[in-house]
Design a protein around this motif. Structure first.
Motif: not given
Ligand SMILES: Cc1cc2nc3c(=O)[nH]c(=O)nc-3n(C[C@H](O)[C@H](O)[C@H](O)COP(=O)(O)OP(=O)(O)OC[C@H]3O[C@@H](n4cnc5c(N)ncnc54)[C@H](O)[C@@H]3O)c2cc1C
Lengths: 220, 551
Positions: B22, B41-42, B48-50, B54, B56, B226, B291, B517, B531, B533-534
């Motif tokens: 995101g 980034e923390k 991140g989780v991304s 996976g 997808e 942050v 947070d 998220n 998929g 979520s991404n």
């Molecule tokens: C094993 C696994 C498989 C998955 N497979 C898929 C898939 O195939 N397809 C799909 O759509 N989704 C999948 N997901 C879920 C998907 O990866 C996530 O839901 C999605 O990528 C979340 O993206 P995001 O932008 O919310 O940020 P995230 O990728 O969750 O990143 C958030 C970042 O913010 C950082 N952060 C936290 N607090 C702070 C702060 N106070 N200040 C600064 N930074 C901070 C964290 O450290 C992290 O790096 C999977 C998840 C896992 C764990």
């Protein structure tokens, strides 16, 4: 197969170094990821390490068997995973070489100069710093330090210092279907692990804190 | 609420909080419209989780499907999204997600060099039962990404121990899937690992991070959480206070702050409360603390939610001694989808189709109102000697001894039940019934192996029902499982169709955006499909970045 060889030199006398390394309890905690070890006999021991391949760390248990005990020149060992399909082997060798001139024994000389010779008459601050470092080190590792490690460096009449050359060779053979993948993951970890072990052993016998960056010669 | 200081330490146009999909999508989109952007980034690594996941991305009627001649339509995509939502969330958000999804996905392909490819052979979760589903092609993943091209960031981006490093989806299917893990092409995977060629989440985030950090020169700061949002006297968010090495500093954001810091998996108190579960564990290393819900509400943000009942919660385990980033690693359990494995509750009874987590999730939460009791919260994975001979358990190959403390083992089902503390009479009866039907490849109780998606993932093609096999060969094994989350939570910040965060008084908070998220799942509603979520992180990141840059 993942493999590394690491060579380094020290002004510490070969016998002093051997006195230290022949007792595995001295250096066991310096092994990367060390958790604990247990001696079953003079030649057999079990080691538990935290194996870290970057993305994943896993606790691994190995049985180690010494196959040649020919100190101070050479020790050979074999290892076998208890909970992992993994075998391996290694050697640890010590030899003398002349610091200034060509290597005194087989093998090529280090590419860069080894540790600079300790200054014969150190200034007060240098001596103080060394003392503090030794104290700190003793405190951190909770061991009694053998005195005079640095003073061991021998300078023969010709002026060429005699250095001790220490070489580790380690080979890991992962088994099972995933072996080629494990190899690829383990290989990049072996070199820094060997460097770290050597550096920590030398720091201990030289009576200084272990440096995080290794400034010594490396052939791997 | 923290008022902006008279002088800021640093100044930029857009602050992107987090470095997952995101945040990085927003950063790229904003930078392309001329905004000056910074990523905070923390965690000590980016992605991140991304990057841990996976990778997808679920896109009905995508460009790659068209190129492959796979038939699909946006209208069918819409019908499926409505089915997933089950009436929850907001239809307006869903409509805009679907209306913008292709634009965003194609933007990052055409302008940022993300090399999407369709995962052929992977069906929609609910195919063929739900309206508008397809058997193949809707999931996009990426072509192998060369880690080297990240330059100084190569070793400061997350890789994942959860997905098979360097493998592509179609290859896994061709090699027989999880049930055939012993015969995969590990020579090839070894070569790719040596060359740092990334697939799955690490590959996808590799492309996005390269586009942001290397190609656009966007500065990123790991280990810089942050801590606070800063607002002016009109309630506009004008910057953030962040922390680095214990020092706090302020950054002015002339155009906006995009909050994309994931969910709250590692804030146990928050997770148990919002997800209505007595226990909670995250797969990702310990950085998701919710947070956004703290500093968001400090500036008046509203919290929104969808039912937690059937999102993306798994049950899994921690293998003693396994760690990622220095913390215990939790794995979601896929073993239950293979033959020769089932789940039972503490009463010793099965309660779900173990191969389909969309079926097991709501059943885990089942509440027996008469007894004021949730009988399925304690879940036990049961398997036997047949299983151990054929299939992996976590990262342990068939036949390889399991680490101490992971599974309990016994020679008879009764003895195992006693060791696990479950009802032994019921358990014996459960196994007897399971085995009787399994011999014919049937599960008349819960239909294990019904969904082609489950079969694709964990099925063994050698079996008449690829997910069903008897549990009759000693030793018998049991593992007590725990809830394992992948970062997708039911509560988040409320937001509007421009991805702006909503104030509790019902108006958008100027200067503040939430995506990924951190933004409540208003667009997805009550369901989840891998998929999505991404897909939503990319789409709303794109929307937020452009909106902020133009403001
Ligand atoms: C094993 C696994 C498989 C998955 N497979 C898929 C898939 O195939 N397809 C799909 O759509 N989704 C999948 N997901 C879920 C998907 O990866 C996530 O839901 C999605 O990528 C979340 O993206 P995001 O932008 O919310 O940020 P995230 O990728 O969750 O990143 C958030 C970042 O913010 C950082 N952060 C936290 N607090 C702070 C702060 N106070 N200040 C600064 N930074 C901070 C964290 O450290 C992290 O790096 C999977 C998840 C896992 C764990």
């Amino acid at each position: 197969m993942a493999e590394t060889e690491y060579t380094t030199t020290t002004p510490v006398a070969m016998e002093t170094l051997w006195d230290f390394v022949k007792e595995m309890d001295h250096w066991a905690p310096f092994v990367t990821g060390y958790q604990h070890h247990e001696k079953q006999s003079e030649t057999e021991s079990t080691w538990t390490l935290k194996g870290d391949v970057g993305v994943l760390a896993r606790t691994l248990t190995f049985r180690v068997r010494i196959t040649e005990w020919n100190g101070p020149e050479r020790v050979r060992f074999e290892l076998e995973g208890v909970n992992e399909p993994m075998t391996g082997a290694g050697t640890f060798t010590l030899s003398r070489e002349s610091g200034g001139g060509p290597a005194a024994d087989a093998g090529s000389a280090p590419e860069t100069a080894a540790v600079p010779a300790p200054a014969p008459h150190k200034g007060f601050f240098a001596r103080l710093a060394e003392r503090i470092a030794r104290l700190l080190f003793r405190w951190r590792h909770g061991r009694v330090e053998r005195p005079g490690a640095l003073a061991d460096a021998t300078t023969p009449a010709g002026g060429d210092r005699i250095l001790t050359r220490m070489t580790f060779h380690l080979r890991i053979d992962p088994g099972g279907p995933m072996a080629p993948m494990i190899n690829a993951m383990v290989q990049p970890m072996l070199v820094p692990a060997a460097e770290q072990l050597a550096e920590r052993i030398l720091a201990a016998v030289e009576g200084r804190p272990a440096a995080s960056e290794n400034a010594r010669s490396v052939q791997s | 609420m923290a008022r902006a200081p008279s002088g800021f330490d640093l100044e930029t146009d857009v602050v992107c909080c987090g470095s997952g999909l995101g945040a990085v999508s927003a950063a790229i989109a904003a930078a392309d419209l001329g905004a000056e952007v910074v990523i905070l980034e923390k965690a000590p690594k980016l992605g991140g989780v991304s990057a841990f996941g996976g990778g997808e991305v679920f896109v009905p009627a995508n460009r790659q499907m068209r190129a492959l001649g796979l038939e699909d339509s946006l209208e069918d995509g819409r019908r499926y999204f409505e089915f997933l939502a089950a009436g929850y969330g907001s239809r307006a958000h869903r409509e805009k997600l679907l209306a913008t999804l292709h634009e965003a996905i194609e933007y990052f392909e055409d302008r940022a060099g993300v090399r999407w490819k369709a995962c052929q052979g992977l069906p929609d979760y609910y195919y063929p039962d739900a309206p508008g589903t397809r058997a193949s092609g809707r999931y996009l993943s990426v072509e192998l990404f060369p880690g080297e091209s990240l330059g100084e960031w190569q070793h400061r981006t997350f890789l994942t121990p959860i997905m098979p490093m360097g493998a592509l989806h179609e290859e896994m299917y061709e090699w027989g899937g999880l049930a055939r893990v012993t015969t995969w092409n590990y020579e090839l995977l070894g070569e790719r690992i040596t060359k740092d060629l990334r697939s799955f989440g690490p590959g996808m985030m590799g492309y996005f991070l390269k586009a942001a950090l290397i190609d656009r020169g966007i500065p990123a700061h790991p280990s810089t959480p942050v801590r606070e949002l800063l607002s002016d006297e009109h309630g506009r968010v004008v910057g953030v206070r962040a922390e680095r090495d214990g020092e706090r500093f302020s950054i002015r954001a002339r155009k906006g702050v995009v909050v994309a810091i994931g969910g709250y998996d590692h804030n146990r108190e928050m997770a148990c409360m919002y997800e209505n579960m007595p226990d909670w564990h995250g797969v990702f290393p310990d950085h998701l603390h919710g947070d956004h819900l703290v500093f968001g509400t400090e500036v008046g943000a509203a919290i929104a939610s969808v039912p937690p009942t059937n999102l993306a919660l798994f049950y899994g385990y921690h293998i003693p001694g396994e760690e990622a980033e220095g913390k215990p690693l939790y794995r979601s359990s896929w073993e239950c989808g293979c033959p020769h494995a089932i789940w039972v509750n503490r009463d010793g009874r099965r309660f779900c189709d173990e191969s389909f987590y969309k079926d097991y999730q709501p059943r885990i939460r089942h509440w027996d109102g008469r007894r004021q009791h949730q009988p399925n919260l304690d879940v036990f994975l049961i398997f036997d000697g047949n299983y151990r001979e054929r299939y992996p358990l976590g990262s342990f190959m068939p036949g390889q001894p399991l680490p101490e403390g992971l599974a309990l083992e016994a020679d008879t089902p009764r003895e195992l039940a006693e060791k696990l503390g479950i009802d032994a009479d019921n358990f014996e009866a459960t196994l007897e019934r399971w085995n009787r039907h399994a011999a014919r490849g049937e599960d008349p109780d819960f239909g294990k192996g019904h969904f082609p998606w489950s079969v694709r993932l964990c099925g063994d093609p050698d079996y008449p029902n690829p997910c069903v096999g008897p549990i009759d060969k000693p030793p018998f094994y049991g593992i007590k499982l725990v809830p394992v989350s992948v970062g997708i939570n039911s509560h988040g910040l409320a937001w509007n169709l421009d991805a702006q965060v909503m104030h509790v008084r019902g108006h958008p908070i100027p200067g503040l955006y939430a995506v990924g998220n951190s933004a409540a799942l208003l667009d997805l509603g009550g369901g989840y499909q891998s998929g999505t979520s991404n897909a939503r992180a990319i789409t709303w990141g794109y929307v937020a970045g452009r909106h902020a840059a133009r403001s």
